[in-house]
Motif scaffolding. Structure first.
Motif, PDB file in Angstrom:
ATOM      1  N   ALA A  41       0.492  19.967  29.620  1.00 60.89           N
ATOM      2  CA  ALA A  41       0.645  18.510  29.549  1.00 60.89           C
ATOM      3  C   ALA A  41       1.781  18.054  28.633  1.00 60.89           C
ATOM      4  O   ALA A  41       2.579  17.204  29.038  1.00 60.89           O
ATOM      5  CB  ALA A  41      -0.671  17.847  29.155  1.00 60.89           C
ATOM      6  N   PRO A  42       1.907  18.569  27.424  1.00 66.20           N
ATOM      7  CA  PRO A  42       3.019  18.092  26.580  1.00 66.20           C
ATOM      8  C   PRO A  42       4.384  18.318  27.228  1.00 66.20           C
ATOM      9  O   PRO A  42       5.257  17.456  27.176  1.00 66.20           O
ATOM     10  CB  PRO A  42       2.868  18.915  25.296  1.00 66.20           C
ATOM     11  N   GLU A  43       4.558  19.476  27.850  1.00 66.26           N
ATOM     12  CA  GLU A  43       5.819  19.784  28.528  1.00 66.26           C
ATOM     13  C   GLU A  43       6.024  18.850  29.724  1.00 66.26           C
ATOM     14  O   GLU A  43       7.121  18.319  29.933  1.00 66.26           O
ATOM     15  CB  GLU A  43       5.808  21.236  28.994  1.00 66.26           C
ATOM     16  N   ILE A  44       4.984  18.632  30.499  1.00 61.16           N
ATOM     17  CA  ILE A  44       5.065  17.752  31.663  1.00 61.16           C
ATOM     18  C   ILE A  44       5.393  16.332  31.230  1.00 61.16           C
ATOM     19  O   ILE A  44       6.240  15.664  31.839  1.00 61.16           O
ATOM     20  CB  ILE A  44       3.746  17.801  32.470  1.00 61.16           C
ATOM     21  N   ILE A  45       4.774  15.870  30.161  1.00 57.23           N
ATOM     22  CA  ILE A  45       5.036  14.518  29.648  1.00 57.23           C
ATOM     23  C   ILE A  45       6.494  14.390  29.219  1.00 57.23           C
ATOM     24  O   ILE A  45       7.158  13.402  29.526  1.00 57.23           O
ATOM     25  CB  ILE A  45       4.070  14.187  28.482  1.00 57.23           C
ATOM     26  N   ARG A  46       7.019  15.394  28.526  1.00 54.18           N
ATOM     27  CA  ARG A  46       8.438  15.361  28.103  1.00 54.18           C
ATOM     28  C   ARG A  46       9.357  15.316  29.313  1.00 54.18           C
ATOM     29  O   ARG A  46      10.330  14.553  29.338  1.00 54.18           O
ATOM     30  CB  ARG A  46       8.765  16.575  27.229  1.00 54.18           C
ATOM     31  N   GLU A  47       9.074  16.146  30.322  1.00 54.41           N
ATOM     32  CA  GLU A  47       9.911  16.186  31.522  1.00 54.41           C
ATOM     33  C   GLU A  47       9.915  14.841  32.231  1.00 54.41           C
ATOM     34  O   GLU A  47      10.965  14.340  32.637  1.00 54.41           O
ATOM     35  CB  GLU A  47       9.413  17.277  32.479  1.00 54.41           C
ATOM     36  N   ARG A  48       8.737  14.253  32.397  1.00 51.90           N
ATOM     37  CA  ARG A  48       8.644  12.967  33.091  1.00 51.90           C
ATOM     38  C   ARG A  48       9.309  11.858  32.294  1.00 51.90           C
ATOM     39  O   ARG A  48       9.975  10.993  32.859  1.00 51.90           O
ATOM     40  CB  ARG A  48       7.180  12.623  33.367  1.00 51.90           C
ATOM     41  N   SER A  49       9.151  11.890  30.991  1.00 53.76           N
ATOM     42  CA  SER A  49       9.799  10.873  30.151  1.00 53.76           C
ATOM     43  C   SER A  49      11.315  10.961  30.266  1.00 53.76           C
ATOM     44  O   SER A  49      12.001   9.940  30.343  1.00 53.76           O
ATOM     45  CB  SER A  49       9.380  11.049  28.688  1.00 53.76           C
ATOM     46  N   LYS A  50      11.832  12.185  30.284  1.00 51.64           N
ATOM     47  CA  LYS A  50      13.273  12.373  30.430  1.00 51.64           C
ATOM     48  C   LYS A  50      13.750  11.847  31.778  1.00 51.64           C
ATOM     49  O   LYS A  50      14.777  11.182  31.870  1.00 51.64           O
ATOM     50  CB  LYS A  50      13.625  13.854  30.275  1.00 51.64           C
ATOM     51  N   GLN A  51      12.992  12.144  32.849  1.00 49.25           N
ATOM     52  CA  GLN A  51      13.351  11.652  34.174  1.00 49.25           C
ATOM     53  C   GLN A  51      13.348  10.129  34.217  1.00 49.25           C
ATOM     54  O   GLN A  51      14.257   9.515  34.771  1.00 49.25           O
ATOM     55  CB  GLN A  51      12.382  12.193  35.226  1.00 49.25           C
ATOM     56  N   TRP A  52      12.318   9.507  33.638  1.00 51.70           N
ATOM     57  CA  TRP A  52      12.240   8.043  33.629  1.00 51.70           C
ATOM     58  C   TRP A  52      13.395   7.435  32.835  1.00 51.70           C
ATOM     59  O   TRP A  52      13.967   6.433  33.228  1.00 51.70           O
ATOM     60  CB  TRP A  52      10.914   7.575  33.056  1.00 51.70           C
ATOM     61  N   GLU A  53      13.736   8.067  31.719  1.00 48.26           N
ATOM     62  CA  GLU A  53      14.844   7.574  30.899  1.00 48.26           C
ATOM     63  C   GLU A  53      16.155   7.635  31.679  1.00 48.26           C
ATOM     64  O   GLU A  53      16.949   6.689  31.655  1.00 48.26           O
ATOM     65  CB  GLU A  53      14.948   8.409  29.622  1.00 48.26           C
ATOM     66  N   GLU A  54      16.378   8.737  32.398  1.00 48.87           N
ATOM     67  CA  GLU A  54      17.595   8.878  33.198  1.00 48.87           C
ATOM     68  C   GLU A  54      17.622   7.852  34.327  1.00 48.87           C
ATOM     69  O   GLU A  54      18.670   7.266  34.609  1.00 48.87           O
ATOM     70  CB  GLU A  54      17.695  10.298  33.749  1.00 48.87           C
ATOM     71  N   GLU A  55      16.485   7.626  34.977  1.00 49.27           N
ATOM     72  CA  GLU A  55      16.419   6.628  36.048  1.00 49.27           C
ATOM     73  C   GLU A  55      16.713   5.229  35.509  1.00 49.27           C
ATOM     74  O   GLU A  55      17.455   4.463  36.131  1.00 49.27           O
ATOM     75  CB  GLU A  55      15.045   6.650  36.708  1.00 49.27           C
ATOM     76  N   GLU A  56      16.143   4.890  34.366  1.00 54.03           N
ATOM     77  CA  GLU A  56      16.398   3.577  33.768  1.00 54.03           C
ATOM     78  C   GLU A  56      17.857   3.420  33.389  1.00 54.03           C
ATOM     79  O   GLU A  56      18.438   2.352  33.566  1.00 54.03           O
ATOM     80  CB  GLU A  56      15.507   3.372  32.550  1.00 54.03           C
ATOM     81  N   ARG A  57      18.461   4.478  32.872  1.00 57.78           N
ATOM     82  CA  ARG A  57      19.875   4.428  32.491  1.00 57.78           C
ATOM     83  C   ARG A  57      20.736   4.163  33.724  1.00 57.78           C
ATOM     84  O   ARG A  57      21.650   3.348  33.683  1.00 57.78           O
ATOM     85  CB  ARG A  57      20.277   5.731  31.810  1.00 57.78           C
TER      86      ARG A  57
END
Length: 73
Positions: A41-57
Protein backbone atom coordinates in the motif's frame (compact mmCIF):
# COMPACT_ATOMS: atom_id res chain seq x y z
CA UNK A 1 -20.73 -3.41 2.71
CA UNK A 2 -20.27 -7.08 3.55
CA UNK A 3 -18.11 -7.42 0.43
CA UNK A 4 -15.40 -5.34 2.11
CA UNK A 5 -15.13 -7.93 4.91
CA UNK A 6 -13.38 -10.20 2.39
CA UNK A 7 -10.92 -7.49 1.35
CA UNK A 8 -7.56 -6.57 2.80
CA UNK A 9 -6.65 -3.18 4.22
CA UNK A 10 -3.38 -1.53 5.17
CA UNK A 11 -3.43 -0.03 8.66
CA UNK A 12 -1.71 3.35 8.27
CA UNK A 13 -0.95 3.61 11.99
CA UNK A 14 0.55 0.18 12.61
CA UNK A 15 1.76 -0.74 9.11
CA UNK A 16 -0.03 -4.07 9.40
CA UNK A 17 -2.26 -5.77 6.86
CA UNK A 18 -5.77 -6.49 8.15
CA UNK A 19 -8.69 -8.45 6.75
CA UNK A 20 -11.96 -6.55 6.86
CA UNK A 21 -12.55 -3.02 8.10
CA UNK A 22 -11.08 -3.18 11.60
CA UNK A 23 -10.05 0.45 12.08
CA UNK A 24 -11.69 3.81 11.23
CA UNK A 25 -11.44 4.96 7.61
CA UNK A 26 -8.79 7.67 8.19
CA UNK A 27 -6.45 5.00 9.54
CA UNK A 28 -6.64 2.52 6.68
CA UNK A 29 -5.87 2.27 2.97
CA UNK A 30 -7.67 -0.08 0.63
CA UNK A 31 -9.46 -2.21 -0.11
CA UNK A 32 -7.08 -4.63 -1.77
CA UNK A 33 -7.86 -8.08 -3.14
CA UNK A 34 -4.84 -9.80 -1.61
CA UNK A 35 -2.76 -9.44 1.52
CA UNK A 36 0.35 -9.06 -0.65
CA UNK A 37 -1.17 -6.12 -2.50
CA UNK A 38 -2.24 -4.52 0.79
CA UNK A 39 1.32 -4.89 2.10
CA UNK A 40 2.47 -2.78 -0.86
CA UNK A 41 0.00 0.00 0.00
CA UNK A 42 2.62 2.67 0.80
CA UNK A 43 4.35 2.03 -2.53
CA UNK A 44 1.04 2.00 -4.42
CA UNK A 45 -0.02 5.26 -2.75
CA UNK A 46 3.28 6.93 -3.74
CA UNK A 47 2.94 5.72 -7.34
CA UNK A 48 -0.63 6.95 -7.65
CA UNK A 49 0.19 10.29 -6.05
CA UNK A 50 3.04 10.78 -8.51
CA UNK A 51 0.74 9.93 -11.43
CA UNK A 52 -1.93 12.36 -10.20
CA UNK A 53 0.67 15.09 -9.73
CA UNK A 54 1.94 14.59 -13.29
CA UNK A 55 -1.61 14.63 -14.68
CA UNK A 56 -2.41 17.86 -12.82
CA UNK A 57 0.80 19.45 -14.06
CA UNK A 58 -0.12 18.58 -17.67
CA UNK A 59 -3.67 19.88 -17.19
CA UNK A 60 -2.42 23.09 -15.57
CA UNK A 61 0.01 23.73 -18.41
CA UNK A 62 -2.53 22.98 -21.15
CA UNK A 63 -2.69 25.86 -23.60
CA UNK A 64 0.26 27.70 -22.09
CA UNK A 65 2.85 26.34 -24.50
CA UNK A 66 2.86 29.50 -26.56
CA UNK A 67 2.10 27.57 -29.72
CA UNK A 68 -1.36 28.65 -30.78
CA UNK A 69 -1.75 25.99 -33.47
CA UNK A 70 -4.54 26.68 -35.88
CA UNK A 71 -4.90 30.32 -34.94
CA UNK A 72 -3.63 32.84 -37.45
CA UNK A 73 -3.27 36.48 -36.70
Amino acid sequence: MADNDDKYWYNLKTGEVERGMQVPAPDRAGPFDTAEEAARAPEIIRERSKQWEEEERREDSWGSGGDEAGIEG
